[in-house]
Design a protein around this motif. Structure first.
Motif, short mmCIF file in Angstrom:
data_model
loop_
_atom_site.label_atom_id
_atom_site.label_comp_id
_atom_site.label_asym_id
_atom_site.label_seq_id
_atom_site.Cartn_x
_atom_site.Cartn_y
_atom_site.Cartn_z
N GLN A 128 -39.80 41.58 -12.51
CA GLN A 128 -39.91 41.73 -13.97
C GLN A 128 -40.52 40.49 -14.60
O GLN A 128 -40.48 39.40 -14.05
N SER A 129 -41.11 40.72 -15.78
CA SER A 129 -41.68 39.64 -16.57
C SER A 129 -41.24 39.80 -18.01
O SER A 129 -41.30 40.91 -18.56
N SER A 130 -40.79 38.72 -18.63
CA SER A 130 -40.42 38.76 -20.05
C SER A 130 -41.37 37.93 -20.90
O SER A 130 -41.08 37.66 -22.07
N ASP A 131 -42.52 37.54 -20.32
CA ASP A 131 -43.50 36.74 -21.07
C ASP A 131 -44.87 37.40 -21.04
O ASP A 131 -45.90 36.72 -20.93
N GLY A 132 -44.87 38.74 -21.12
CA GLY A 132 -46.14 39.44 -21.20
C GLY A 132 -46.96 39.40 -19.93
O GLY A 132 -48.18 39.47 -19.99
N GLY A 133 -46.30 39.30 -18.78
CA GLY A 133 -47.00 39.31 -17.52
C GLY A 133 -47.58 37.97 -17.10
O GLY A 133 -48.30 37.90 -16.11
N ALA A 134 -47.24 36.91 -17.81
CA ALA A 134 -47.72 35.58 -17.40
C ALA A 134 -47.06 35.14 -16.10
O ALA A 134 -47.69 34.52 -15.24
N THR A 135 -45.77 35.44 -15.96
CA THR A 135 -45.03 35.14 -14.73
C THR A 135 -44.16 36.33 -14.38
O THR A 135 -43.73 37.09 -15.26
N PHE A 136 -43.87 36.49 -13.10
CA PHE A 136 -42.98 37.55 -12.60
C PHE A 136 -41.91 36.93 -11.72
O PHE A 136 -42.13 35.90 -11.06
N SER A 137 -40.73 37.55 -11.70
CA SER A 137 -39.65 37.08 -10.85
C SER A 137 -38.74 38.24 -10.50
O SER A 137 -38.76 39.29 -11.15
N PHE A 138 -37.92 38.05 -9.45
CA PHE A 138 -36.90 39.02 -9.15
C PHE A 138 -35.80 38.96 -10.21
O PHE A 138 -35.65 37.95 -10.90
N PRO A 139 -35.03 40.01 -10.37
CA PRO A 139 -33.90 39.94 -11.30
C PRO A 139 -32.87 38.91 -10.84
O PRO A 139 -32.88 38.47 -9.68
N ALA A 140 -31.98 38.56 -11.74
CA ALA A 140 -30.85 37.72 -11.34
C ALA A 140 -29.93 38.51 -10.41
O ALA A 140 -29.29 37.93 -9.52
N SER A 141 -29.87 39.83 -10.60
CA SER A 141 -29.09 40.71 -9.74
C SER A 141 -29.78 42.07 -9.68
O SER A 141 -30.01 42.67 -10.74
N PRO A 142 -30.16 42.53 -8.46
CA PRO A 142 -30.04 41.85 -7.18
C PRO A 142 -31.07 40.73 -7.04
O PRO A 142 -32.23 40.92 -7.42
N ALA A 143 -30.65 39.63 -6.50
CA ALA A 143 -31.48 38.43 -6.50
C ALA A 143 -32.73 38.57 -5.64
O ALA A 143 -33.71 37.86 -5.86
N ASP A 144 -32.71 39.46 -4.65
CA ASP A 144 -33.89 39.68 -3.82
C ASP A 144 -34.73 40.85 -4.31
O ASP A 144 -35.76 41.19 -3.71
#
Length: 278
Positions: A128-144
């Protein structure tokens, strides 16, 4: 409004073709060098449609990766390619995309779900990204980012949808015998920071469902709706079913299920599509 076509990101009438897998940043390749496929694209931004997101499966680095490019001018130009699965040797394929503008943060929330393939079994991963697709990361849960239960089950035919701060991923899960296919899902209430526990949609299907190809939407009121096709015994052809939930944790119940096709059982085969208006 007072914006002209250029300010709103509209393409020029003549148009200019872009090859999205051409070199851009550290990724990309010469035309015809590697397979690039499974293309998906969505739009969000402000004004609506100004930001375009395109993702695909790419074989440039050997094992398949999921690449993404963003356009902030309505698809006229695209930024450098981002490899969302860099750092893993596991094949990652079949991306699904969803994007929605969140006025609360003044940004697009963007989600990508894809399959990883290990030992011939597919699993479902979300970023997911919360900055308009500038960065992406896994959720906090599930962390992977892994959404399915794993084990000997094969998970595929996933679909992804998002509302302002809610998202849902649904998929088809086949057991080791290959005879039982259930519809599973996980939903997020907080913009993809967390995804609640797995829930089953095929709760009225009996012990050995033959369900598949789910399609999801999140309504304007935040309701999660899923439709799927199913060959429900004793039928021998597919029918279309739906179910819904107003939150991310309460189990789906048989009382909310509906069969959407009106034909007599076994009359014809069916497929499903769904869309929620913005």
């Amino acid at each position: 409004d007072t914006l002209d076509d250029v300010q709103e990101g509209c393409a020029s009438p003549a148009g200019v073709e872009s090859r999205l897998d051409e070199p851009g940043g550290a990724e990309g390749s010469a035309a015809g060098a590697f397979h690039s496929y499974d293309l998906v694209m969505v739009a969000a931004g402000s004004p609506a449609g100004r930001t375009v997101y395109a993702a695909w499966t790419d074989l440039r680095n050997g094992a398949a990766d999921v690449f993404l490019r963003r356009s902030v001018d309505g698809g006229v130009t695209f930024e450098d390619i981002r490899n969302l699965t860099a750092g893993t040797a596991i094949p990652c394929v079949a991306p699904a995309l969803a994007a929605v503008r969140d006025p609360g943060i003044g940004q697009d929330r963007v989600y990508v779900a894809y399959q990883t393939v290990v030992g011939g079994l597919r699993r479902i991963v979300v970023q997911q990204s919360s900055d308009g697709g500038a960065t992406f990361s896994f959720p906090a849960s599930p962390a992977d980012g892994l959404l399915d239960g794993g084990g000997s089950n094969d998970s595929f035919h996933h679909h992804l949808a998002a509302g302002t701060t809610r998202a849902i991923v649904a998929w088809e899960e086949m057991d080791a015998s290959g005879t039982t296919r259930r519809i599973k899902s996980r939903a997020s209430p907080d913009g993809g920071v967390t995804f609640a526990a797995e829930r089953e949609l095929t709760v009225a299907s009996g012990p050995t469902p033959g369900a598949g190809r789910p399609v999801t939407v999140v309504t304007g009121a935040g309701r999660f709706v899923v439709v799927w096709r199913e060959r429900r015994a004793p039928a021998v052809t597919f029918d279309v079913f739906s179910n819904w939930s107003d939150d991310d944790t309460t189990p789906f119940i048989a009382g909310n299920e509906r069969r959407l096709d009106s034909d007599a059982t076994d009359q014809r085969r069916t497929s499903a599509r769904a869309r929620a208006p913005r």
